[in-house]
Scaffold this active site. Structure first.
Site, PDB file in Angstrom:
ATOM      1  N   ARG A 240       0.850  -1.183   0.000  1.00 32.49           N
ATOM      2  CA  ARG A 240       0.000   0.000   0.000  1.00 32.49           C
ATOM      3  C   ARG A 240       0.889   1.237   0.000  1.00 32.49           C
ATOM      4  NH1 ARG A 240      -4.797  -0.690  -2.227  1.00 32.49           N
ATOM      5  NH2 ARG A 240      -6.398  -1.577  -0.856  1.00 32.49           N
ATOM      6  N   GLU A 274     -15.249  -7.704  -6.531  1.00 36.27           N
ATOM      7  CA  GLU A 274     -13.883  -7.584  -6.013  1.00 36.27           C
ATOM      8  C   GLU A 274     -13.401  -8.904  -5.411  1.00 36.27           C
ATOM      9  OE1 GLU A 274     -11.732  -5.261  -6.302  1.00 36.27           O
ATOM     10  OE2 GLU A 274     -12.938  -3.632  -7.134  1.00 36.27           O
ATOM     11  N   SER A 295     -11.586   8.241   7.696  1.00 33.68           N
ATOM     12  CA  SER A 295     -10.766   9.348   8.197  1.00 33.68           C
ATOM     13  C   SER A 295     -11.372  10.658   7.713  1.00 33.68           C
ATOM     14  CB  SER A 295      -9.320   9.202   7.705  1.00 33.68           C
ATOM     15  OG  SER A 295      -8.501  10.186   8.292  1.00 33.68           O
ATOM     16  N   GLY A 297     -11.385  13.676   8.583  1.00 34.25           N
ATOM     17  CA  GLY A 297     -10.647  14.924   8.586  1.00 34.25           C
ATOM     18  C   GLY A 297      -9.917  15.201   7.290  1.00 34.25           C
ATOM     19  N   GLU A 325      -4.476  -3.558 -13.512  1.00 35.45           N
ATOM     20  CA  GLU A 325      -4.459  -2.544 -12.460  1.00 35.45           C
ATOM     21  C   GLU A 325      -3.218  -2.684 -11.577  1.00 35.45           C
ATOM     22  OE1 GLU A 325      -8.137  -2.590 -10.309  1.00 35.45           O
ATOM     23  OE2 GLU A 325      -9.337  -2.100 -12.063  1.00 35.45           O
TER      24      GLU A 325
END
Length: 370
Positions: A240, A274, A295, A297, A325
């Site tokens: 990631r 998926e 998240s 924010g 991909e």
């Protein structure tokens, strides 16, 4: 001025005005020897040779408007070609947008009203972002971005259609936020929104002007496959980029299966797709864990998380993912107890996996999964 014959989605007045940058008025015309069919790949029009004539509208446009139309159509890999159309019984040489790569027709007629009902709102909203790129990017780049542009438009529609309950949280509508200025300093696979704004305060006053930024993406799903017969789960292991940028020494993380929700899909549809792509597993019954901002924010992303019932009797790890991909995914099939050990040790440190694991623990203890 250039004559342009339009026969498809740009017959929608609102969409055409967004693309052209102004209202355009046309007159009825026909493209002889053609008909319009629904594409085999989706609800969009395909021009097919043969038939009594394809109906549309003929416009006279200036060079700027023509360039805007060219840019928008390039996003769908359409190009202009000169064709003879007929208006009021007289032939006119006009520009017609045709597929650069042949499109397979479905054999069924295409309906503008049906398209407007099912796809109009999303397409009009996506067109606003598309045309913001006019003059800044080319057609090839627009084609690359088009999928994510439409995913972001879908996310905005989903947000408006299903607001969360407000029994405790503030019941202040988004219209109370005043946008002073808005910019998009980065747009590619994701986009960044930078906005100067003011908003109502809890004390009844109003905030001073503030500057905020957010990473803008489409909505997504996660699904944690679980086999009640063997008490096993499947988690995926992949590189990631965000942990890498943060400086994580080991930026391969454990997660549920995850992916974006595409236009035309439900969240459950996307989760099943998926699961096939990322782990070669078929999901049976789906149990919704939650919908949430991971998240709020900084991220617009809204996740829909599921636990999906699956046959995991083959406990072998597997490699999967879509090559187009650049996905490089290892799927681990592990006992449920092992998953909870990973939660306890901190090795499981992504929010969808933690949330799904804890939800599954409660549901498993209640005996409500099948």
């Amino acid at each position: 001025m250039t004559p342009v014959f339009l026969f498809g989605t740009l017959l929608d007045d609102a969409l055409r005005e967004t693309v052209a940058g102004r209202a355009l008025n046309g007159r009825a015309a026909q493209l002889p020897g053609h008909r319009i069919e629904r594409a085999a790949a989706g609800d969009y029009p395909v021009l097919v040779a043969g038939g009594d004539g394809a109906g549309g509208l003929l416009f006279e446009v200036d060079d700027t408007t023509l360039a805007r139309l060219d840019f928008y159509e390039a996003g769908f890999d359409y190009v202009r070609a000169a064709r003879q159309v007929v208006q009021d019984g007289a032939p006119v040489t006009a520009q017609v947008y045709v597929a650069a790569t042949p499109q397979e027709p479905s054999g069924a007629g295409w309906s503008l009203s049906d398209w407007a009902r099912d796809w109009g709102a999303l397409t009009r909203l996506a067109a606003v972002e598309v045309m913001a790129g006019f003059g800044a990017i080319g057609g090839d780049e627009l084609r690359f971005r088009m999928t994510t542009i439409r995913q972001r438009a879908l996310a905005r529609l989903r947000a408006a259609e299903a607001p969360a309950p407000r029994s405790l949280r503030s019941d202040i509508h988004r219209d109370a936020v005043e946008v002073i200025d808005a910019r998009a300093p980065y747009v590619h696979f994701f986009s960044v929104a930078e906005i100067d704004l003011t908003h109502p305060r809890h004390d009844g006053g109003r905030s001073a002007p503030i500057n905020r930024g957010a990473l803008v993406s489409g909505d997504a799903v996660t699904v944690l496959p679980y086999d009640p017969a063997t008490d096993r789960v499947l988690v995926i292991d992949q590189f990631r980029f965000a942990p890498f940028v943060r400086g994580d020494l080991y930026p391969w993380v454990l997660e549920p299966i995850a992916g974006r929700i595409d236009p035309g899909e439900t969240a459950a549809d996307a989760a099943r797709r998926e699961a096939r792509e990322e782990a070669r597993v078929e999901i049976g019954a789906m149990h919704r864990v939650a919908g949430y901002y991971p998240s709020p924010g900084v991220l617009t992303e809204y996740l829909e998380s599921f636990v999906g019932i699956a046959d995991l009797s083959d406990a072998a790890d597997r490699l999967a993912g879509r090559a187009d991909e650049n996905e490089d995914i290892r799927a681990h099939v592990i006992p449920f107890a092992r998953l909870m050990d990973l939660v306890e040790s901190g090795e499981a440190d992504t929010s969808p996996l933690l949330l799904s694991a804890l939800w599954l623990e409660r549901a498993r203890n209640r005996g409500t999964l099948a």
